[in-house]
Design an enzyme around this catalytic site. Structure first.
Site, PDB file in Angstrom:
ATOM      1  N   TYR A 163       2.173 -15.608  16.285  1.00 32.12           N
ATOM      2  CA  TYR A 163       3.167 -14.566  15.971  1.00 32.12           C
ATOM      3  C   TYR A 163       4.506 -14.901  16.628  1.00 32.12           C
ATOM      4  O   TYR A 163       5.561 -14.857  15.988  1.00 32.12           O
ATOM      5  CB  TYR A 163       2.614 -13.236  16.474  1.00 32.12           C
ATOM      6  CG  TYR A 163       3.525 -12.039  16.345  1.00 32.12           C
ATOM      7  CD1 TYR A 163       3.851 -11.527  15.092  1.00 32.12           C
ATOM      8  CD2 TYR A 163       4.023 -11.387  17.484  1.00 32.12           C
ATOM      9  CE1 TYR A 163       4.667 -10.394  14.984  1.00 32.12           C
ATOM     10  CE2 TYR A 163       4.815 -10.268  17.381  1.00 32.12           C
ATOM     11  CZ  TYR A 163       5.138  -9.770  16.132  1.00 32.12           C
ATOM     12  OH  TYR A 163       5.938  -8.649  16.025  1.00 32.12           O
ATOM     13  N   ARG A 171       0.856  -1.199   0.000  1.00 28.97           N
ATOM     14  CA  ARG A 171       0.000   0.000   0.000  1.00 28.97           C
ATOM     15  C   ARG A 171       0.888   1.243   0.000  1.00 28.97           C
ATOM     16  O   ARG A 171       2.093   1.164   0.311  1.00 28.97           O
ATOM     17  CB  ARG A 171      -0.926   0.013   1.219  1.00 28.97           C
ATOM     18  CG  ARG A 171      -0.155  -0.037   2.515  1.00 28.97           C
ATOM     19  CD  ARG A 171      -1.055  -0.200   3.728  1.00 28.97           C
ATOM     20  NE  ARG A 171      -0.235  -0.390   4.923  1.00 28.97           N
ATOM     21  CZ  ARG A 171      -0.317   0.339   6.024  1.00 28.97           C
ATOM     22  NH1 ARG A 171      -1.185   1.305   6.112  1.00 28.97           N
ATOM     23  NH2 ARG A 171       0.471   0.105   7.054  1.00 28.97           N
TER      24      ARG A 171
HETATM   25  P1  NAD Z   1       2.989  -2.666  10.419  1.00 22.80           P
HETATM   26  O1  NAD Z   1       1.880  -3.634  10.397  1.00 22.80           O
HETATM   27  O2  NAD Z   1       2.742  -1.279  10.869  1.00 22.80           O
HETATM   28  O3  NAD Z   1       3.643  -2.589   8.967  1.00 22.80           O
HETATM   29  C1  NAD Z   1       3.873  -3.717   8.181  1.00 22.80           C
HETATM   30  C2  NAD Z   1       3.789  -3.288   6.728  1.00 22.80           C
HETATM   31  O4  NAD Z   1       4.001  -4.450   5.909  1.00 22.80           O
HETATM   32  C3  NAD Z   1       2.418  -2.716   6.338  1.00 22.80           C
HETATM   33  O5  NAD Z   1       2.565  -1.438   5.769  1.00 22.80           O
HETATM   34  C4  NAD Z   1       1.870  -3.725   5.334  1.00 22.80           C
HETATM   35  O6  NAD Z   1       1.123  -3.127   4.288  1.00 22.80           O
HETATM   36  C5  NAD Z   1       3.166  -4.331   4.796  1.00 22.80           C
HETATM   37  N1  NAD Z   1       2.941  -5.665   4.228  1.00 22.80           N
HETATM   38  C6  NAD Z   1       2.131  -6.655   4.687  1.00 22.80           C
HETATM   39  N2  NAD Z   1       2.161  -7.700   3.864  1.00 22.80           N
HETATM   40  C7  NAD Z   1       3.010  -7.376   2.856  1.00 22.80           C
HETATM   41  C8  NAD Z   1       3.440  -8.044   1.679  1.00 22.80           C
HETATM   42  N3  NAD Z   1       2.996  -9.271   1.374  1.00 22.80           N
HETATM   43  N4  NAD Z   1       4.329  -7.422   0.865  1.00 22.80           N
HETATM   44  C9  NAD Z   1       4.783  -6.182   1.170  1.00 22.80           C
HETATM   45  N5  NAD Z   1       4.385  -5.485   2.256  1.00 22.80           N
HETATM   46  C10 NAD Z   1       3.497  -6.079   3.078  1.00 22.80           C
HETATM   47  O7  NAD Z   1       4.167  -3.333  11.255  1.00 22.80           O
HETATM   48  P2  NAD Z   1       5.349  -2.608  12.059  1.00 22.80           P
HETATM   49  O8  NAD Z   1       4.856  -2.286  13.404  1.00 22.80           O
HETATM   50  O9  NAD Z   1       5.948  -1.536  11.224  1.00 22.80           O
HETATM   51  O10 NAD Z   1       6.345  -3.846  12.225  1.00 22.80           O
HETATM   52  C11 NAD Z   1       7.351  -4.114  11.289  1.00 22.80           C
HETATM   53  C12 NAD Z   1       8.103  -5.350  11.734  1.00 22.80           C
HETATM   54  O11 NAD Z   1       8.620  -5.168  13.043  1.00 22.80           O
HETATM   55  C13 NAD Z   1       7.262  -6.638  11.801  1.00 22.80           C
HETATM   56  O12 NAD Z   1       8.072  -7.724  11.451  1.00 22.80           O
HETATM   57  C14 NAD Z   1       6.903  -6.740  13.264  1.00 22.80           C
HETATM   58  O13 NAD Z   1       6.674  -8.064  13.643  1.00 22.80           O
HETATM   59  C15 NAD Z   1       8.162  -6.201  13.906  1.00 22.80           C
HETATM   60  N6  NAD Z   1       7.931  -5.699  15.252  1.00 22.80           N
HETATM   61  C16 NAD Z   1       7.165  -4.593  15.450  1.00 22.80           C
HETATM   62  C17 NAD Z   1       6.940  -4.121  16.734  1.00 22.80           C
HETATM   63  C18 NAD Z   1       6.098  -2.902  17.005  1.00 22.80           C
HETATM   64  O14 NAD Z   1       5.805  -2.611  18.165  1.00 22.80           O
HETATM   65  N7  NAD Z   1       5.695  -2.156  15.981  1.00 22.80           N
HETATM   66  C19 NAD Z   1       7.506  -4.800  17.820  1.00 22.80           C
HETATM   67  C20 NAD Z   1       8.247  -5.962  17.585  1.00 22.80           C
HETATM   68  C21 NAD Z   1       8.484  -6.384  16.289  1.00 22.80           C
HETATM   69  C1  AKB Z   2       2.910  -6.711  18.965  1.00 18.92           C
HETATM   70  O1  AKB Z   2       2.333  -6.296  19.995  1.00 18.92           O
HETATM   71  O2  AKB Z   2       2.516  -7.652  18.270  1.00 18.92           O
HETATM   72  C2  AKB Z   2       4.208  -6.051  18.589  1.00 18.92           C
HETATM   73  C3  AKB Z   2       5.374  -6.793  19.179  1.00 18.92           C
HETATM   74  C4  AKB Z   2       5.799  -6.515  20.548  1.00 18.92           C
HETATM   75  O3  AKB Z   2       5.939  -7.623  18.512  1.00 18.92           O
HETATM   76  N1  AKB Z   2       4.162  -4.687  19.011  1.00 18.92           N
END
Ligand code: NAD
Ligand code: AKB
Length: 318
Positions: free
Chosen positions: A143, A36
Protein backbone atom coordinates in the site's frame (compact mmCIF):
# COMPACT_ATOMS: atom_id res chain seq x y z
CA UNK A 1 -20.48 25.61 -13.24
CA UNK A 2 -18.53 22.83 -11.51
CA UNK A 3 -19.56 19.22 -12.18
CA UNK A 4 -17.84 16.88 -9.76
CA UNK A 5 -17.35 13.11 -9.82
CA UNK A 6 -16.43 11.26 -6.63
CA UNK A 7 -15.04 7.79 -7.37
CA UNK A 8 -15.22 5.41 -4.41
CA UNK A 9 -18.20 7.33 -2.99
CA UNK A 10 -19.49 4.41 -0.92
CA UNK A 11 -16.36 4.27 1.22
CA UNK A 12 -15.41 5.79 4.56
CA UNK A 13 -14.27 9.13 3.11
CA UNK A 14 -16.49 9.22 0.03
CA UNK A 15 -19.74 8.91 1.94
CA UNK A 16 -18.94 12.12 3.87
CA UNK A 17 -17.05 13.98 1.14
CA UNK A 18 -19.97 13.65 -1.30
CA UNK A 19 -22.33 15.25 1.23
CA UNK A 20 -19.91 18.13 1.93
CA UNK A 21 -19.37 18.76 -1.79
CA UNK A 22 -23.12 18.65 -2.49
CA UNK A 23 -23.63 21.30 0.18
CA UNK A 24 -21.02 23.51 -1.50
CA UNK A 25 -21.73 22.91 -5.19
CA UNK A 26 -25.39 21.77 -5.24
CA UNK A 27 -26.79 18.25 -4.99
CA UNK A 28 -27.22 17.70 -8.73
CA UNK A 29 -23.65 18.78 -9.52
CA UNK A 30 -21.89 16.08 -7.49
CA UNK A 31 -21.97 12.57 -8.99
CA UNK A 32 -21.28 9.73 -6.59
CA UNK A 33 -19.79 6.63 -8.26
CA UNK A 34 -18.61 3.30 -6.90
CA UNK A 35 -18.70 -0.45 -7.54
CA UNK A 36 -21.30 -0.77 -4.80
CA UNK A 37 -24.28 1.24 -3.58
CA UNK A 38 -23.39 4.05 -1.13
CA UNK A 39 -25.26 5.11 2.01
CA UNK A 40 -28.95 6.09 1.88
CA UNK A 41 -27.94 9.70 2.57
CA UNK A 42 -25.76 9.74 -0.56
CA UNK A 43 -28.32 7.83 -2.67
CA UNK A 44 -31.21 10.09 -1.68
CA UNK A 45 -29.47 13.43 -2.07
CA UNK A 46 -28.12 13.37 -5.64
CA UNK A 47 -26.94 11.35 -8.64
CA UNK A 48 -25.23 7.98 -8.22
CA UNK A 49 -23.84 5.62 -10.84
CA UNK A 50 -22.16 2.23 -10.61
CA UNK A 51 -18.77 2.76 -12.27
CA UNK A 52 -15.56 0.72 -12.23
CA UNK A 53 -12.58 3.08 -12.27
CA UNK A 54 -10.52 0.32 -13.94
CA UNK A 55 -12.81 0.47 -16.99
CA UNK A 56 -11.22 3.39 -18.82
CA UNK A 57 -13.74 3.35 -21.69
CA UNK A 58 -16.81 3.67 -19.48
CA UNK A 59 -14.94 6.20 -17.37
CA UNK A 60 -14.30 8.54 -20.30
CA UNK A 61 -17.91 8.18 -21.49
CA UNK A 62 -19.18 9.09 -18.07
CA UNK A 63 -16.90 12.11 -17.75
CA UNK A 64 -17.78 13.48 -21.17
CA UNK A 65 -21.52 12.79 -20.86
CA UNK A 66 -21.76 14.67 -17.57
CA UNK A 67 -19.23 17.41 -18.49
CA UNK A 68 -17.19 16.63 -15.36
CA UNK A 69 -14.81 19.43 -14.29
CA UNK A 70 -13.36 17.93 -11.07
CA UNK A 71 -12.60 14.34 -10.04
CA UNK A 72 -12.03 13.05 -6.52
CA UNK A 73 -10.52 9.58 -6.96
CA UNK A 74 -10.89 7.69 -3.68
CA UNK A 75 -11.04 4.05 -4.82
CA UNK A 76 -8.13 1.99 -3.45
CA UNK A 77 -7.17 -1.13 -1.51
CA UNK A 78 -6.03 -0.05 1.98
CA UNK A 79 -2.98 -1.25 3.91
CA UNK A 80 -4.30 -4.32 5.75
CA UNK A 81 -6.22 -5.71 2.77
CA UNK A 82 -3.36 -4.90 0.39
CA UNK A 83 -0.94 -7.13 2.35
CA UNK A 84 -3.31 -10.07 1.79
CA UNK A 85 -3.30 -9.70 -2.01
CA UNK A 86 -0.27 -7.54 -2.86
CA UNK A 87 -0.25 -7.90 -6.65
CA UNK A 88 -3.98 -7.23 -7.04
CA UNK A 89 -3.73 -4.25 -4.67
CA UNK A 90 -0.83 -2.79 -6.65
CA UNK A 91 -2.79 -3.22 -9.89
CA UNK A 92 -5.95 -1.55 -8.55
CA UNK A 93 -4.16 1.31 -6.78
CA UNK A 94 -1.81 2.14 -9.65
CA UNK A 95 -3.91 1.44 -12.75
CA UNK A 96 -6.86 3.37 -11.38
CA UNK A 97 -4.67 6.41 -10.70
CA UNK A 98 -3.09 6.22 -14.15
CA UNK A 99 -6.58 6.02 -15.72
CA UNK A 100 -7.59 9.19 -13.90
CA UNK A 101 -4.37 11.08 -14.66
CA UNK A 102 -4.60 10.19 -18.37
CA UNK A 103 -8.26 11.19 -18.43
CA UNK A 104 -7.43 14.56 -16.86
CA UNK A 105 -4.67 15.06 -19.40
CA UNK A 106 -6.94 14.25 -22.37
CA UNK A 107 -10.26 15.82 -21.37
CA UNK A 108 -9.74 19.58 -21.22
CA UNK A 109 -12.99 20.17 -19.28
CA UNK A 110 -11.36 18.49 -16.25
CA UNK A 111 -9.74 21.30 -14.32
CA UNK A 112 -8.76 19.62 -11.04
CA UNK A 113 -8.14 16.16 -9.61
CA UNK A 114 -7.91 15.07 -5.99
CA UNK A 115 -6.21 11.78 -5.13
CA UNK A 116 -5.39 10.87 -1.53
CA UNK A 117 -1.99 9.68 -0.42
CA UNK A 118 -1.29 8.41 3.09
CA UNK A 119 1.17 8.39 5.99
CA UNK A 120 1.93 4.91 4.57
CA UNK A 121 4.39 6.56 2.15
CA UNK A 122 6.81 6.64 5.08
CA UNK A 123 8.69 3.59 6.29
CA UNK A 124 10.87 2.23 9.09
CA UNK A 125 13.83 4.45 8.15
CA UNK A 126 11.77 7.67 8.33
CA UNK A 127 12.06 9.80 11.51
CA UNK A 128 8.98 8.69 13.50
CA UNK A 129 8.27 11.79 15.55
CA UNK A 130 7.01 14.95 13.89
CA UNK A 131 7.79 13.42 10.49
CA UNK A 132 8.79 16.22 8.08
CA UNK A 133 7.23 16.95 4.69
CA UNK A 134 10.49 16.09 2.94
CA UNK A 135 12.33 13.15 4.46
CA UNK A 136 13.48 9.56 3.93
CA UNK A 137 10.69 7.53 2.27
CA UNK A 138 11.26 3.78 2.11
CA UNK A 139 7.81 2.21 2.66
CA UNK A 140 7.79 -1.56 3.12
CA UNK A 141 4.10 -2.27 2.54
CA UNK A 142 2.52 -2.71 -0.89
CA UNK A 143 0.00 0.00 0.00
CA UNK A 144 2.77 2.44 0.98
CA UNK A 145 4.77 1.64 -2.15
CA UNK A 146 1.68 2.28 -4.30
CA UNK A 147 1.03 5.61 -2.53
CA UNK A 148 4.64 6.74 -2.92
CA UNK A 149 4.66 5.78 -6.62
CA UNK A 150 1.29 7.54 -6.96
CA UNK A 151 2.70 10.74 -5.48
CA UNK A 152 5.59 10.63 -7.94
CA UNK A 153 3.18 10.16 -10.88
CA UNK A 154 0.96 13.04 -9.70
CA UNK A 155 3.93 15.39 -9.56
CA UNK A 156 5.10 14.14 -12.97
CA UNK A 157 1.69 14.74 -14.62
CA UNK A 158 1.56 18.22 -13.10
CA UNK A 159 5.07 19.16 -14.29
CA UNK A 160 4.92 17.48 -17.69
CA UNK A 161 1.27 17.88 -18.73
CA UNK A 162 -0.08 20.62 -16.47
CA UNK A 163 -2.65 18.32 -14.80
CA UNK A 164 -3.82 20.19 -11.68
CA UNK A 165 -3.71 17.22 -9.33
CA UNK A 166 -3.64 17.76 -5.56
CA UNK A 167 -3.09 15.35 -2.73
CA UNK A 168 -2.91 14.91 1.05
CA UNK A 169 -1.07 12.31 3.08
CA UNK A 170 -4.06 11.47 5.25
CA UNK A 171 -3.34 9.98 8.66
CA UNK A 172 -5.78 7.34 10.03
CA UNK A 173 -9.27 8.76 9.62
CA UNK A 174 -11.87 8.33 12.34
CA UNK A 175 -15.59 8.44 11.56
CA UNK A 176 -18.87 6.68 12.33
CA UNK A 177 -21.05 7.09 9.21
CA UNK A 178 -19.44 4.26 7.21
CA UNK A 179 -17.20 1.43 8.33
CA UNK A 180 -13.43 1.74 7.83
CA UNK A 181 -12.13 0.01 4.70
CA UNK A 182 -9.45 -2.52 5.74
CA UNK A 183 -6.61 -0.35 7.03
CA UNK A 184 -4.16 -0.52 9.91
CA UNK A 185 -5.65 2.49 11.70
CA UNK A 186 -9.14 0.90 11.66
CA UNK A 187 -8.83 -0.07 15.34
CA UNK A 188 -9.52 3.58 16.21
CA UNK A 189 -12.93 3.27 14.52
CA UNK A 190 -13.85 -0.29 15.59
CA UNK A 191 -13.10 0.50 19.24
CA UNK A 192 -16.02 2.94 19.42
CA UNK A 193 -18.52 0.43 17.97
CA UNK A 194 -17.40 -2.26 20.40
CA UNK A 195 -17.32 0.16 23.35
CA UNK A 196 -20.95 1.09 22.73
CA UNK A 197 -22.12 -2.45 21.84
CA UNK A 198 -20.32 -4.56 24.45
CA UNK A 199 -18.15 -2.32 26.65
CA UNK A 200 -14.99 -4.15 25.60
CA UNK A 201 -12.58 -4.32 22.67
CA UNK A 202 -9.76 -6.63 21.59
CA UNK A 203 -7.21 -4.41 19.83
CA UNK A 204 -5.08 -5.73 16.95
CA UNK A 205 -2.25 -3.31 17.81
CA UNK A 206 -0.09 -3.16 20.94
CA UNK A 207 -1.07 -0.71 23.66
CA UNK A 208 1.78 1.76 23.07
CA UNK A 209 1.61 2.00 19.27
CA UNK A 210 1.27 5.74 18.59
CA UNK A 211 -0.11 6.72 15.18
CA UNK A 212 -1.29 10.00 13.63
CA UNK A 213 -5.08 10.21 13.31
CA UNK A 214 -7.72 12.73 12.28
CA UNK A 215 -11.45 13.07 12.81
CA UNK A 216 -13.34 12.92 9.50
CA UNK A 217 -14.76 16.48 9.76
CA UNK A 218 -11.20 17.84 9.86
CA UNK A 219 -10.14 15.62 6.94
CA UNK A 220 -13.07 16.78 4.80
CA UNK A 221 -12.34 20.41 5.65
CA UNK A 222 -8.65 19.96 4.81
CA UNK A 223 -9.55 18.33 1.47
CA UNK A 224 -11.92 21.13 0.50
CA UNK A 225 -9.46 23.84 1.63
CA UNK A 226 -6.71 22.29 -0.46
CA UNK A 227 -8.96 22.00 -3.53
CA UNK A 228 -10.18 25.60 -3.21
CA UNK A 229 -6.72 27.14 -2.82
CA UNK A 230 -5.51 29.00 -5.94
CA UNK A 231 -3.03 26.79 -7.81
CA UNK A 232 -0.18 29.31 -7.59
CA UNK A 233 -0.17 29.10 -3.78
CA UNK A 234 0.65 25.38 -3.77
CA UNK A 235 4.31 24.41 -3.80
CA UNK A 236 3.75 20.66 -3.34
CA UNK A 237 2.42 18.52 -6.18
CA UNK A 238 3.24 15.15 -4.65
CA UNK A 239 1.15 15.28 -1.43
CA UNK A 240 0.99 17.46 1.68
CA UNK A 241 1.58 16.11 5.18
CA UNK A 242 -1.54 16.55 7.34
CA UNK A 243 -1.20 15.81 11.02
CA UNK A 244 -4.27 15.90 13.20
CA UNK A 245 -3.79 14.12 16.52
CA UNK A 246 -1.48 11.39 17.70
CA UNK A 247 -2.32 8.75 20.31
CA UNK A 248 -1.88 5.11 21.31
CA UNK A 249 -4.63 2.49 21.78
CA UNK A 250 -4.06 2.76 25.56
CA UNK A 251 -4.59 6.53 25.53
CA UNK A 252 -7.73 6.17 23.39
CA UNK A 253 -9.11 3.48 25.71
CA UNK A 254 -8.52 5.79 28.71
CA UNK A 255 -10.40 8.57 26.94
CA UNK A 256 -13.34 6.24 26.19
CA UNK A 257 -13.35 5.05 29.81
CA UNK A 258 -14.10 8.63 30.90
CA UNK A 259 -17.54 8.13 29.29
CA UNK A 260 -17.97 4.34 29.67
CA UNK A 261 -16.32 3.69 33.07
CA UNK A 262 -16.30 -0.14 32.79
CA UNK A 263 -14.79 -0.14 29.32
CA UNK A 264 -12.16 -2.87 28.95
CA UNK A 265 -9.45 -3.18 26.31
CA UNK A 266 -7.27 -6.23 25.63
CA UNK A 267 -4.46 -6.56 23.10
CA UNK A 268 -3.88 -9.27 20.50
CA UNK A 269 -1.49 -7.82 17.89
CA UNK A 270 -1.75 -9.34 14.40
CA UNK A 271 0.03 -8.74 11.07
CA UNK A 272 -1.01 -5.07 11.14
CA UNK A 273 1.37 -4.41 14.08
CA UNK A 274 4.34 -4.62 11.72
CA UNK A 275 2.69 -2.13 9.37
CA UNK A 276 1.94 0.30 12.22
CA UNK A 277 5.53 -0.02 13.50
CA UNK A 278 6.81 1.17 10.13
CA UNK A 279 4.65 4.34 10.12
CA UNK A 280 5.19 7.73 11.80
CA UNK A 281 3.91 8.39 15.30
CA UNK A 282 3.22 12.07 14.59
CA UNK A 283 3.37 14.38 11.57
CA UNK A 284 4.73 17.86 10.91
CA UNK A 285 2.11 19.61 8.78
CA UNK A 286 3.45 23.15 9.14
CA UNK A 287 3.83 23.57 5.36
CA UNK A 288 0.15 22.76 4.78
CA UNK A 289 -0.76 25.17 7.60
CA UNK A 290 1.30 27.90 5.96
CA UNK A 291 0.24 27.43 2.34
CA UNK A 292 -3.48 26.67 2.63
CA UNK A 293 -4.41 27.07 6.30
CA UNK A 294 -4.64 23.38 7.21
CA UNK A 295 -5.87 23.16 10.81
CA UNK A 296 -7.40 20.30 12.81
CA UNK A 297 -10.15 21.29 15.25
CA UNK A 298 -10.73 17.92 16.93
CA UNK A 299 -8.40 16.79 19.73
CA UNK A 300 -8.71 13.31 21.27
CA UNK A 301 -11.37 14.41 23.80
CA UNK A 302 -13.60 16.21 21.33
CA UNK A 303 -13.22 13.40 18.79
CA UNK A 304 -14.14 10.76 21.41
CA UNK A 305 -17.33 12.59 22.38
CA UNK A 306 -18.29 13.03 18.71
CA UNK A 307 -17.63 9.34 17.96
CA UNK A 308 -19.52 7.99 20.98
CA UNK A 309 -22.51 10.22 20.22
CA UNK A 310 -22.39 9.33 16.52
CA UNK A 311 -22.25 5.57 17.15
CA UNK A 312 -24.97 5.70 19.84
CA UNK A 313 -27.18 7.69 17.48
CA UNK A 314 -26.58 5.15 14.72
CA UNK A 315 -27.66 2.33 17.04
CA UNK A 316 -30.78 4.32 18.10
CA UNK A 317 -29.50 4.61 21.70
CA UNK A 318 -29.87 8.41 21.85
P1 NAD B 1 -12.77 2.64 1.55
O1 NAD B 1 -12.20 1.30 1.34
O2 NAD B 1 -13.68 2.87 2.68
O3 NAD B 1 -13.53 3.09 0.22
C1 NAD B 1 -13.02 2.86 -1.06
C2 NAD B 1 -14.20 2.72 -2.01
O4 NAD B 1 -13.68 2.47 -3.32
C3 NAD B 1 -15.12 1.54 -1.66
O5 NAD B 1 -16.45 1.99 -1.52
C4 NAD B 1 -14.96 0.59 -2.84
O6 NAD B 1 -16.17 -0.08 -3.19
C5 NAD B 1 -14.55 1.57 -3.94
N1 NAD B 1 -13.83 0.88 -5.02
C6 NAD B 1 -12.91 -0.12 -4.93
N2 NAD B 1 -12.52 -0.51 -6.14
C7 NAD B 1 -13.20 0.26 -7.03
C8 NAD B 1 -13.24 0.31 -8.45
N3 NAD B 1 -12.50 -0.52 -9.20
N4 NAD B 1 -14.05 1.23 -9.04
C9 NAD B 1 -14.80 2.06 -8.29
N5 NAD B 1 -14.82 2.04 -6.94
C10 NAD B 1 -14.04 1.13 -6.32
O7 NAD B 1 -11.56 3.66 1.57
P2 NAD B 1 -11.48 5.10 2.27
O8 NAD B 1 -11.08 4.91 3.67
O9 NAD B 1 -12.71 5.88 1.97
O10 NAD B 1 -10.21 5.70 1.50
C11 NAD B 1 -10.34 6.44 0.33
C12 NAD B 1 -8.96 6.85 -0.14
O11 NAD B 1 -8.28 7.56 0.88
C13 NAD B 1 -8.03 5.68 -0.51
O12 NAD B 1 -7.21 6.08 -1.57
C14 NAD B 1 -7.19 5.50 0.73
O13 NAD B 1 -5.95 4.94 0.43
C15 NAD B 1 -7.05 6.94 1.19
N6 NAD B 1 -6.74 7.05 2.60
C16 NAD B 1 -7.66 6.68 3.54
C17 NAD B 1 -7.36 6.77 4.89
C18 NAD B 1 -8.34 6.38 5.96
O14 NAD B 1 -7.98 6.34 7.13
N7 NAD B 1 -9.59 6.08 5.61
C19 NAD B 1 -6.10 7.25 5.28
C20 NAD B 1 -5.16 7.58 4.29
C21 NAD B 1 -5.50 7.50 2.95
C1 AKB C 1 -4.72 2.49 6.50
O1 AKB C 1 -4.58 2.20 7.71
O2 AKB C 1 -4.42 1.74 5.56
C2 AKB C 1 -5.24 3.86 6.17
C3 AKB C 1 -4.10 4.82 5.96
C4 AKB C 1 -3.48 5.49 7.10
O3 AKB C 1 -3.70 5.02 4.84
N1 AKB C 1 -6.11 4.28 7.22
Amino acid sequence: MEKIAVIGAAGQIGSELVMALRKLYGNDNVYATDLRQPSKEVMDSGPFQILDVMDDKRLIHFVIRHKITQIYHLAAVLSGNAEKLPVQAWKINMESLMNILDLAREVTDIKKVFWPSSIAVFGPTTPRENTPQLTVMEPNTVYGISKLAGERWCEYYFNRYGVDVRSLRYPGLISYKTEAGGGTTDYAVEIFYEAVKSGKYECFLQENTALPMMFMDDAIQATINLMETPAEKLSIRSAYNVGGISFTPKQLAAEIAKHIPNFEITYKPDFRQKIADSWPASIDDSLAAKEWACKANFDISKMTVAMLNGVKHKFGLI
